[in-house]
Motif scaffolding. Structure first.
Motif, PDB file in Angstrom:
ATOM      1  N   THR A   1      -4.833 -24.479  26.479  1.00  0.00           N
ATOM      2  CA  THR A   1      -5.112 -25.846  26.908  1.00  0.00           C
ATOM      3  C   THR A   1      -6.418 -25.903  27.691  1.00  0.00           C
ATOM      4  OG1 THR A   1      -2.758 -26.324  27.003  1.00  0.00           O
ATOM      5  CG2 THR A   1      -4.213 -27.816  28.191  1.00  0.00           C
ATOM      6  N   CYS A   2      -6.616 -24.932  28.560  1.00  0.00           N
ATOM      7  CA  CYS A   2      -7.863 -24.886  29.338  1.00  0.00           C
ATOM      8  C   CYS A   2      -9.067 -24.658  28.436  1.00  0.00           C
ATOM      9  CB  CYS A   2      -7.785 -23.799  30.408  1.00  0.00           C
ATOM     10  SG  CYS A   2      -6.675 -24.192  31.758  1.00  0.00           S
ATOM     11  N   VAL A   3      -8.927 -23.772  27.477  1.00  0.00           N
ATOM     12  CA  VAL A   3     -10.033 -23.498  26.551  1.00  0.00           C
ATOM     13  C   VAL A   3     -10.333 -24.741  25.711  1.00  0.00           C
ATOM     14  CG1 VAL A   3     -10.688 -22.140  24.523  1.00  0.00           C
ATOM     15  CG2 VAL A   3      -9.674 -21.016  26.504  1.00  0.00           C
ATOM     16  N   ALA A   4      -9.286 -25.407  25.233  1.00  0.00           N
ATOM     17  CA  ALA A   4      -9.489 -26.619  24.439  1.00  0.00           C
ATOM     18  C   ALA A   4     -10.133 -27.724  25.270  1.00  0.00           C
ATOM     19  CB  ALA A   4      -8.160 -27.088  23.862  1.00  0.00           C
ATOM     20  N   ALA A   5      -9.721 -27.872  26.525  1.00  0.00           N
ATOM     21  CA  ALA A   5     -10.301 -28.891  27.397  1.00  0.00           C
ATOM     22  C   ALA A   5     -11.774 -28.602  27.676  1.00  0.00           C
ATOM     23  CB  ALA A   5      -9.518 -28.975  28.700  1.00  0.00           C
ATOM     24  N   ALA A   6     -12.101 -27.339  27.901  1.00  0.00           N
ATOM     25  CA  ALA A   6     -13.499 -26.973  28.145  1.00  0.00           C
ATOM     26  C   ALA A   6     -14.341 -27.211  26.901  1.00  0.00           C
ATOM     27  CB  ALA A   6     -13.585 -25.513  28.585  1.00  0.00           C
TER      28      ALA A   6
ATOM     29  N   MET B   1       5.643 -15.640  29.123  1.00  0.00           N
ATOM     30  CA  MET B   1       4.304 -15.320  28.659  1.00  0.00           C
ATOM     31  C   MET B   1       3.761 -16.412  27.747  1.00  0.00           C
ATOM     32  SD  MET B   1       2.119 -13.032  29.107  1.00  0.00           S
ATOM     33  CE  MET B   1       0.851 -12.004  28.512  1.00  0.00           C
ATOM     34  N   SER B   2       4.652 -17.116  27.040  1.00  0.00           N
ATOM     35  CA  SER B   2       4.170 -18.146  26.130  1.00  0.00           C
ATOM     36  C   SER B   2       3.627 -19.347  26.907  1.00  0.00           C
ATOM     37  CB  SER B   2       5.274 -18.567  25.162  1.00  0.00           C
ATOM     38  OG  SER B   2       6.043 -19.613  25.674  1.00  0.00           O
ATOM     39  N   ARG B   3       4.168 -19.625  28.098  1.00  0.00           N
ATOM     40  CA  ARG B   3       3.630 -20.715  28.916  1.00  0.00           C
ATOM     41  C   ARG B   3       2.232 -20.383  29.413  1.00  0.00           C
ATOM     42  NH1 ARG B   3       8.066 -23.778  32.567  1.00  0.00           N
ATOM     43  NH2 ARG B   3       9.625 -24.046  30.932  1.00  0.00           N
ATOM     44  N   LEU B   4       2.022 -19.135  29.758  1.00  0.00           N
ATOM     45  CA  LEU B   4       0.692 -18.711  30.194  1.00  0.00           C
ATOM     46  C   LEU B   4      -0.309 -18.835  29.054  1.00  0.00           C
ATOM     47  CD1 LEU B   4      -0.972 -17.535  32.524  1.00  0.00           C
ATOM     48  CD2 LEU B   4      -0.373 -15.271  31.687  1.00  0.00           C
ATOM     49  N   LEU B   5       0.098 -18.449  27.865  1.00  0.00           N
ATOM     50  CA  LEU B   5      -0.773 -18.566  26.699  1.00  0.00           C
ATOM     51  C   LEU B   5      -1.054 -20.030  26.389  1.00  0.00           C
ATOM     52  CD1 LEU B   5      -2.247 -17.132  24.414  1.00  0.00           C
ATOM     53  CD2 LEU B   5      -0.143 -17.262  23.073  1.00  0.00           C
ATOM     54  N   ALA B   6      -0.054 -20.889  26.484  1.00  0.00           N
ATOM     55  CA  ALA B   6      -0.251 -22.313  26.248  1.00  0.00           C
ATOM     56  C   ALA B   6      -1.198 -22.917  27.287  1.00  0.00           C
ATOM     57  CB  ALA B   6       1.089 -23.034  26.273  1.00  0.00           C
ATOM     58  N   ALA B   7      -1.062 -22.510  28.535  1.00  0.00           N
ATOM     59  CA  ALA B   7      -1.958 -22.999  29.588  1.00  0.00           C
ATOM     60  C   ALA B   7      -3.386 -22.532  29.347  1.00  0.00           C
ATOM     61  CB  ALA B   7      -1.458 -22.533  30.945  1.00  0.00           C
ATOM     62  N   LEU B   8      -3.532 -21.293  28.928  1.00  0.00           N
ATOM     63  CA  LEU B   8      -4.862 -20.756  28.655  1.00  0.00           C
ATOM     64  C   LEU B   8      -5.509 -21.484  27.477  1.00  0.00           C
ATOM     65  CD1 LEU B   8      -6.995 -18.577  29.289  1.00  0.00           C
ATOM     66  CD2 LEU B   8      -5.871 -17.149  27.590  1.00  0.00           C
TER      67      LEU B   8
END
Length: 60
Positions: free
Chosen positions: A10-15, A1-8
């Motif tokens: 990362t996507c929010v930060a990139a946007a 679950m922590s990888r999913l949170l990190a990916a999310l």
């Protein structure tokens, strides 16, 4: 679950970074003064098309 949170995150930060960069570029372009629309090369006006001593090459 922590990888999913990190990916999310990362996507929010990139946007957010992309949006900020876009607004920054638009602000920088609006702050720049407009350039004058002056041509680099000018040509003299052609002589008036009226009576001439040379025949028209297309009239034959």
């Amino acid at each position: 679950m922590s990888r999913l949170l990190a990916a999310l995150l990362t996507c929010v930060a990139a946007a957010a970074l992309a949006t900020g960069a876009a607004f920054g570029i638009v602000a920088a372009l609006d702050a720049a003064p407009e350039q004058q629309n002056v041509p680099l090369v000018t040509f003299p006006d052609p002589p008036a098309q009226g009576s001439s001593s040379t025949p028209d090459p297309g009239a034959g």
